[in-house]
Design an enzyme around this catalytic site. Structure first.
Site, PDB file in Angstrom:
ATOM      1  N   TRP A  54       7.103 -45.541 -15.130  1.00  0.00           N
ATOM      2  CA  TRP A  54       7.383 -43.815 -14.905  1.00  0.00           C
ATOM      3  C   TRP A  54       8.032 -43.877 -13.653  1.00  0.00           C
ATOM      4  O   TRP A  54       8.525 -43.352 -13.302  1.00  0.00           O
ATOM      5  CB  TRP A  54       5.772 -42.725 -14.414  1.00  0.00           C
ATOM      6  N   LYS A 107      -2.099 -34.634 -18.379  1.00  0.00           N
ATOM      7  CA  LYS A 107      -3.874 -34.748 -17.901  1.00  0.00           C
ATOM      8  C   LYS A 107      -5.037 -34.198 -17.680  1.00  0.00           C
ATOM      9  O   LYS A 107      -5.642 -34.770 -17.752  1.00  0.00           O
ATOM     10  CB  LYS A 107      -3.668 -36.338 -17.043  1.00  0.00           C
ATOM     11  N   ASP A 130       4.692 -38.847  -8.020  1.00  0.00           N
ATOM     12  CA  ASP A 130       4.440 -38.361  -9.276  1.00  0.00           C
ATOM     13  C   ASP A 130       3.177 -37.857  -9.270  1.00  0.00           C
ATOM     14  O   ASP A 130       2.368 -39.977  -9.269  1.00  0.00           O
ATOM     15  CB  ASP A 130       5.377 -39.070  -9.936  1.00  0.00           C
TER      16      ASP A 130
END
Ligand SMILES: *Cc1c(COP(=O)(O)O)cnc(C)c1O
Length: 356
Positions: free
Chosen positions: A99, A192, A168
């Site tokens: 990511w 999530k 993030d």
């Protein structure tokens, strides 16, 4: 059979939240229709939005000089929006996995991407020690990934940086106490720890919003969201409503302090089972970087891993297959995963080891 969902994302939501959403689905608050059938400019939805913002501010401790907004496109859209709005020349990035790399890739179109630190050479098995970071004096911001969903690593603490720190937090947002004031911006795809997929929660310091160059399109400017309370166009109303329910639940169970303790305990159960297995189960992750959200581990062979995952599925534990890029087993134990689910998984691990 009761199913425990260990998927990495979209992931399970608290059972009580799902039940409440079901109860209110067709008739929200006695209005005769569902919340997502309501106008986003009506009183019913405005109340949901206000409550959700206030919940996040209260539970997460978001200071007054930060705005809370919801933006469509998930975390991946933020990979582009951040440099588009906030990069003025160059920015520093710490590469701790897939990511982080994706965030860097997007930023390259808007300025100079400087690699401050990376754990790529050791297959992303740790968070690079802050003392090794090469931060630049003129960076627009420093970008990090607080929890690496695929590799199972997580920052235990955060560095103090001169440039605004942007994190993030897609896979560990609101899972533990953080000092929001240490960050310029925190963002997270919702799927999530917060709600359904398709939107990102963005917590941004008000002064940063003013950086945006004039040629950035309306829907990609942070100010469009902050100045219009996320209501410039039709926002993802159902997702915001669900984040409202999830944050109600977080409040009820005792906020960040309580969830942090529960998450630490759940993760300890799994890591202890791995550490006590005499190497039958093993994790590539360095001890001081172990994620409390995504516990990745291996078995002696890939055949045994496949057999373990199959047996878990047969016993009501789903979603344990590691990410396709790394293999192995991954137990995602976000806020909503009850301790009972982790205990059941640990039991299976112990029985499996004895019999295989
Ligand atoms: C899941 C995830 C993303 C991607 O989120 P999308 O909403 O699918 O764009 C980005 N970063 C991290 C750390 C993630 O876990």
């Amino acid at each position: 059979m009761k199913v425990f969902n260990f998927n990495a994302g979209p992931a399970m939501l608290p059972a009580s939240v799902m039940e409440r959403a079901q109860k209110e689905f067709c008739n929200y608050n006695n209005t005769g229709c569902g919340i997502f059938e309501h106008s986003h400019r009506g009183a019913a939805f405005q109340a949901v939005l206000d409550k959700t913002n206030q919940n996040i501010r209260d539970v997460y401790g978001v200071p007054e000089n930060y705005d809370i907004v919801y933006i469509q496109g998930g975390a991946s859209m933020q990979f582009a929006m951040i440099p588009m709005n906030l990069m003025q020349g160059a920015a520093d990035f710490v590469d701790t996995g897939t990511w982080s790399s994706k965030a860097m890739k997007e930023a390259k179109a808007f300025g100079e991407v400087r690699l401050a630190a990376s754990s790529k050479e050791t297959k992303y098995d740790h968070i690079p020690d802050f003392s090794e970071w090469k931060l630049s004096d003129d960076a627009s911001y420093v970008h990090i990934t607080s929890n690496n969903t695929i590799y199972g690593t997580q920052y235990r603490t955060f560095p103090k940086t001169k440039a605004p720190l942007i994190a993030d937090m897609s896979s560990d947002i609101m899972s533990r106490r953080v000092n929001v004031a240490d960050f310029g911006m925190i963002y997270a795809g919702a799927q999530k720890n917060l709600g359904p997929s398709g939107l990102a929660l963005v917590i941004i310091r008000k002064d940063l919003v003013e950086r945006t160059p004039a040629n950035v399109p309306t829907m990609l400017r942070y100010s469009t969201y902050t100045e219009n309370d996320s209501l410039y166009n039709t926002p993802p109303t159902f997702g915001i409503y669900m984040i409202g329910l999830v944050t109600d639940w977080l409040k009820e169970i005792g906020g960040m302090e309580a969830i942090e303790k529960m998450n630490e305990e759940k993760a300890a159960l799994l890591y202890n089972a791995i550490d006590a297995s005499n190497g039958y189960f093993s994790t590539p992750v360095k001890k001081d970087s172990r994620s409390l959200m995504n516990v990745v581990f291996r078995l002696p062979t890939e055949e045994l891993e496949a057999k373990f995952i199959k047996m878990a599925t047969e016993n009501g534990m789903i979603g344990l297959k590691g990410h396709r890029s790394v293999g192995g087993v991954r137990a995602s134990i976000y806020n909503a995963m009850p301790r009972e689910g982790v205990e059941k998984l640990v039991d299976l691990m112990e029985n499996f080891r004895k019999n295989n």
